[in-house]
Design an enzyme around this catalytic site. Structure first.
Site, PDB file in Angstrom:
ATOM      1  N   LYS A 109       0.840  -1.215   0.000  1.00  0.00           N
ATOM      2  CA  LYS A 109       0.000   0.000   0.000  1.00  0.00           C
ATOM      3  C   LYS A 109       0.872   1.260   0.000  1.00  0.00           C
ATOM      4  CE  LYS A 109      -1.973  -1.098   3.956  1.00  0.00           C
ATOM      5  NZ  LYS A 109      -1.274  -2.365   4.256  1.00  0.00           N
TER       6      LYS A 109
ATOM      7  N   ARG B 213      -9.866   0.687   8.394  1.00  0.00           N
ATOM      8  CA  ARG B 213      -9.431  -0.650   8.785  1.00  0.00           C
ATOM      9  C   ARG B 213     -10.486  -1.380   9.605  1.00  0.00           C
ATOM     10  NH1 ARG B 213      -3.473   0.422   8.742  1.00  0.00           N
ATOM     11  NH2 ARG B 213      -2.506  -1.542   9.310  1.00  0.00           N
TER      12      ARG B 213
ATOM     13  N   ARG C 290      11.325  -5.561   5.051  1.00  0.00           N
ATOM     14  CA  ARG C 290      11.210  -4.134   4.737  1.00  0.00           C
ATOM     15  C   ARG C 290      12.250  -3.300   5.486  1.00  0.00           C
ATOM     16  NH1 ARG C 290       5.694  -1.814   5.280  1.00  0.00           N
ATOM     17  NH2 ARG C 290       5.796  -3.130   7.129  1.00  0.00           N
TER      18      ARG C 290
ATOM     19  N   ARG D 258      11.171  -1.299  11.070  1.00  0.00           N
ATOM     20  CA  ARG D 258      10.091  -0.949  11.997  1.00  0.00           C
ATOM     21  C   ARG D 258      10.012  -1.959  13.144  1.00  0.00           C
ATOM     22  NH1 ARG D 258       4.978   0.187   8.144  1.00  0.00           N
ATOM     23  NH2 ARG D 258       3.992  -1.151   9.672  1.00  0.00           N
TER      24      ARG D 258
ATOM     25  N   ARG E  51      -0.414  -8.771  13.341  1.00  0.00           N
ATOM     26  CA  ARG E  51      -1.024  -7.806  12.402  1.00  0.00           C
ATOM     27  C   ARG E  51      -1.839  -8.515  11.330  1.00  0.00           C
ATOM     28  NH1 ARG E  51       4.359  -5.200  10.781  1.00  0.00           N
ATOM     29  NH2 ARG E  51       3.175  -4.253   9.096  1.00  0.00           N
TER      30      ARG E  51
HETATM   31  P1  AP5 Z   1       4.829  -1.547   1.814  1.00  0.00           P
HETATM   32  O1  AP5 Z   1       4.522  -0.729   0.620  1.00  0.00           O
HETATM   33  O2  AP5 Z   1       5.582  -0.939   2.918  1.00  0.00           O
HETATM   34  O3  AP5 Z   1       3.507  -2.309   2.329  1.00  0.00           O
HETATM   35  P2  AP5 Z   1       2.269  -1.808   3.169  1.00  0.00           P
HETATM   36  O4  AP5 Z   1       1.067  -2.430   2.576  1.00  0.00           O
HETATM   37  O5  AP5 Z   1       2.304  -0.327   3.305  1.00  0.00           O
HETATM   38  O6  AP5 Z   1       2.578  -2.537   4.523  1.00  0.00           O
HETATM   39  P3  AP5 Z   1       2.499  -2.009   6.033  1.00  0.00           P
HETATM   40  O7  AP5 Z   1       3.235  -3.026   6.847  1.00  0.00           O
HETATM   41  O8  AP5 Z   1       2.949  -0.579   6.128  1.00  0.00           O
HETATM   42  O9  AP5 Z   1       0.998  -2.115   6.303  1.00  0.00           O
HETATM   43  P4  AP5 Z   1       0.330  -2.098   7.670  1.00  0.00           P
HETATM   44  O10 AP5 Z   1      -1.065  -1.909   7.260  1.00  0.00           O
HETATM   45  O11 AP5 Z   1       0.606  -3.263   8.528  1.00  0.00           O
HETATM   46  O12 AP5 Z   1       1.058  -0.889   8.431  1.00  0.00           O
HETATM   47  P5  AP5 Z   1       0.635   0.603   8.746  1.00  0.00           P
HETATM   48  O13 AP5 Z   1       1.837   1.431   8.779  1.00  0.00           O
HETATM   49  O14 AP5 Z   1      -0.504   1.013   7.907  1.00  0.00           O
HETATM   50  O15 AP5 Z   1       5.639  -2.831   1.266  1.00  0.00           O
HETATM   51  C1  AP5 Z   1       6.036  -3.868   2.168  1.00  0.00           C
HETATM   52  C2  AP5 Z   1       7.396  -4.424   1.709  1.00  0.00           C
HETATM   53  O16 AP5 Z   1       7.226  -5.078   0.441  1.00  0.00           O
HETATM   54  C3  AP5 Z   1       8.466  -3.364   1.489  1.00  0.00           C
HETATM   55  O17 AP5 Z   1       9.693  -3.893   1.872  1.00  0.00           O
HETATM   56  C4  AP5 Z   1       8.429  -3.091  -0.024  1.00  0.00           C
HETATM   57  O18 AP5 Z   1       9.664  -2.677  -0.514  1.00  0.00           O
HETATM   58  C5  AP5 Z   1       8.029  -4.466  -0.561  1.00  0.00           C
HETATM   59  N1  AP5 Z   1       7.214  -4.384  -1.765  1.00  0.00           N
HETATM   60  C6  AP5 Z   1       6.171  -3.534  -1.990  1.00  0.00           C
HETATM   61  N2  AP5 Z   1       5.633  -3.766  -3.201  1.00  0.00           N
HETATM   62  C7  AP5 Z   1       6.347  -4.788  -3.743  1.00  0.00           C
HETATM   63  C8  AP5 Z   1       6.263  -5.506  -4.983  1.00  0.00           C
HETATM   64  N3  AP5 Z   1       5.346  -5.193  -5.898  1.00  0.00           N
HETATM   65  N4  AP5 Z   1       7.137  -6.516  -5.209  1.00  0.00           N
HETATM   66  C9  AP5 Z   1       8.078  -6.823  -4.271  1.00  0.00           C
HETATM   67  N5  AP5 Z   1       8.210  -6.189  -3.075  1.00  0.00           N
HETATM   68  C10 AP5 Z   1       7.353  -5.189  -2.829  1.00  0.00           C
HETATM   69  O19 AP5 Z   1       0.056   0.454  10.238  1.00  0.00           O
HETATM   70  C11 AP5 Z   1       0.944   0.144  11.290  1.00  0.00           C
HETATM   71  C12 AP5 Z   1       0.210   0.219  12.616  1.00  0.00           C
HETATM   72  O20 AP5 Z   1      -0.326   1.549  12.812  1.00  0.00           O
HETATM   73  C13 AP5 Z   1      -1.003  -0.717  12.781  1.00  0.00           C
HETATM   74  O21 AP5 Z   1      -0.622  -2.003  13.157  1.00  0.00           O
HETATM   75  C14 AP5 Z   1      -1.779   0.038  13.879  1.00  0.00           C
HETATM   76  O22 AP5 Z   1      -1.139  -0.110  15.124  1.00  0.00           O
HETATM   77  C15 AP5 Z   1      -1.609   1.487  13.460  1.00  0.00           C
HETATM   78  N6  AP5 Z   1      -2.643   1.922  12.508  1.00  0.00           N
HETATM   79  C16 AP5 Z   1      -2.430   2.406  11.264  1.00  0.00           C
HETATM   80  N7  AP5 Z   1      -3.584   2.704  10.659  1.00  0.00           N
HETATM   81  C17 AP5 Z   1      -4.572   2.396  11.541  1.00  0.00           C
HETATM   82  C18 AP5 Z   1      -5.983   2.459  11.484  1.00  0.00           C
HETATM   83  N8  AP5 Z   1      -6.618   2.907  10.388  1.00  0.00           N
HETATM   84  N9  AP5 Z   1      -6.682   2.046  12.575  1.00  0.00           N
HETATM   85  C19 AP5 Z   1      -6.054   1.597  13.692  1.00  0.00           C
HETATM   86  N10 AP5 Z   1      -4.719   1.504  13.796  1.00  0.00           N
HETATM   87  C20 AP5 Z   1      -3.971   1.900  12.733  1.00  0.00           C
HETATM   88 MG    MG Z   2       2.604   1.018   4.894  1.00  0.00          MG
END
Ligand code: AP5
Ligand code: MG
Length: 235
Positions: free
Chosen positions: A31, A106, A144, A178, A189
């Site tokens: 994402k 979410r 990552r 992270r 997660r």
């Molecule tokens: P990346 O693009 O970083 O993936 P992502 O989908 O953004 O993954 P996240 O881990 O950031 O998602 P998340 O939802 O768990 O975390 P968030 O920060 O939102 O890519 C991942 C890896 O793959 C990278 O290494 C990249 O290089 C690689 N990659 C990408 N595309 C690729 C491809 N096509 N081919 C190969 N490799 C590829 O949330 C974190 C925390 O914040 C949550 O757990 C919660 O505590 C809190 N939080 C955030 N939002 C909310 C909400 N709405 N409600 C409640 N709590 C929340």
């Molecule tokens: Mg992310």
């Protein structure tokens, strides 16, 4: 009389309404990678709730310590707080022409709030599901690494930097991992995603606003597909 066909008339009307692009996907689905590309190339701001809470966690207050604890454990932040920061952030002028939501909504309560925000802001929701199989997700999250300065996202297995764990754009700056990207936390997660967020796919599918993209392709190939979906919806 206008020479415009009914189809192009609808298309023109659609193109005038600003869009809220909702990227939905499991942890590690890509994402953030796609939201950054959309921001750079289509100039729609990336609203990443995860990034916003990680920034908040850097300050020193009771609230920031609570947020950090939940995030590091891989648990969700309470809806009322998330909703408050998203409503505030998306009311800023840079969101007037539309924006990309990365990590929101979410939960069903967050999705309901977004309907209200879209109405108030006069925008339509375009939901995109970045679909990646479970067996790939763990490796993506655990591998990552991110630049602490420009936040460029790398992966030691799939998208490594040119030099060992150093940012391509900031020579000498060591990439960071992270706290919630350990195998154990990623497991928590993924479970939370299955229970609370995956049901939103049905919600957007039933209201004909969801398109799936194959998230196992290269970032560029996924972006090309996403860009077509956005264009078809009038951006
Ligand atoms: P990346 O693009 O970083 O993936 P992502 O989908 O953004 O993954 P996240 O881990 O950031 O998602 P998340 O939802 O768990 O975390 P968030 O920060 O939102 O890519 C991942 C890896 O793959 C990278 O290494 C990249 O290089 C690689 N990659 C990408 N595309 C690729 C491809 N096509 N081919 C190969 N490799 C590829 O949330 C974190 C925390 O914040 C949550 O757990 C919660 O505590 C809190 N939080 C955030 N939002 C909310 C909400 N709405 N409600 C409640 N709590 C929340
Ligand atoms: Mg992310």
């Amino acid at each position: 009389m206008s020479s415009e066909s009914p189809r192009s008339k609808i298309q023109n009307q659609k193109s005038k309404i600003p869009k809220i692009i909702v990227l939905i996907g499991a942890p590690g689905a890509g994402k953030g990678t796609q939201a950054r590309l959309i921001q750079e190339r289509l100039h729609l701001p990336q609203i990443s709730t995860g990034d916003m809470f990680r920034a908040l966690a850097l300050s020193d207050s009771l609230l920031s310590r609570e947020v950090k604890e939940l995030q590091d454990a891989g648990k969700l932040i309470p809806d009322d707080l998330v909703i408050r920061i998203v409503a505030e952030r998306t009311s800023l002028p840079d969101c007037d022409a539309g924006y990309v939501l990365d990590g929101f909504p979410r939960t069903p309560a967050q999705a309901a709030t977004l309907e209200g925000l879209a109405n108030e802001q006069g925008k339509t929701i375009v939901a995109i599901f970045v679909d990646v199989p479970l067996e790939l997700l763990k490796k993506r999250a655990v591998g990552r690494r991110q630049c602490p300065i420009c936040h460029e996202i790398y992966n030691i297995y799939f998208l490594p930097p040119a030099f060992d764990e150093v940012c391509d754009r900031h020579p000498g700056v060591k990439l960071e991992q992270r706290a919630d990207d350990t195998s154990e936390k990623v497991g928590v997660r993924l479970k939370t995603y299955e229970e609370q967020t995956r049901p939103l796919l049905g919600y957007y599918r039933d209201s004909h606003r969801l398109t799936r993209v194959d998230g196992t392709q290269t970032p560029e190939a996924i972006y090309t597909q996403i860009q077509k979906i956005i264009a078809a919806n009038g951006k």
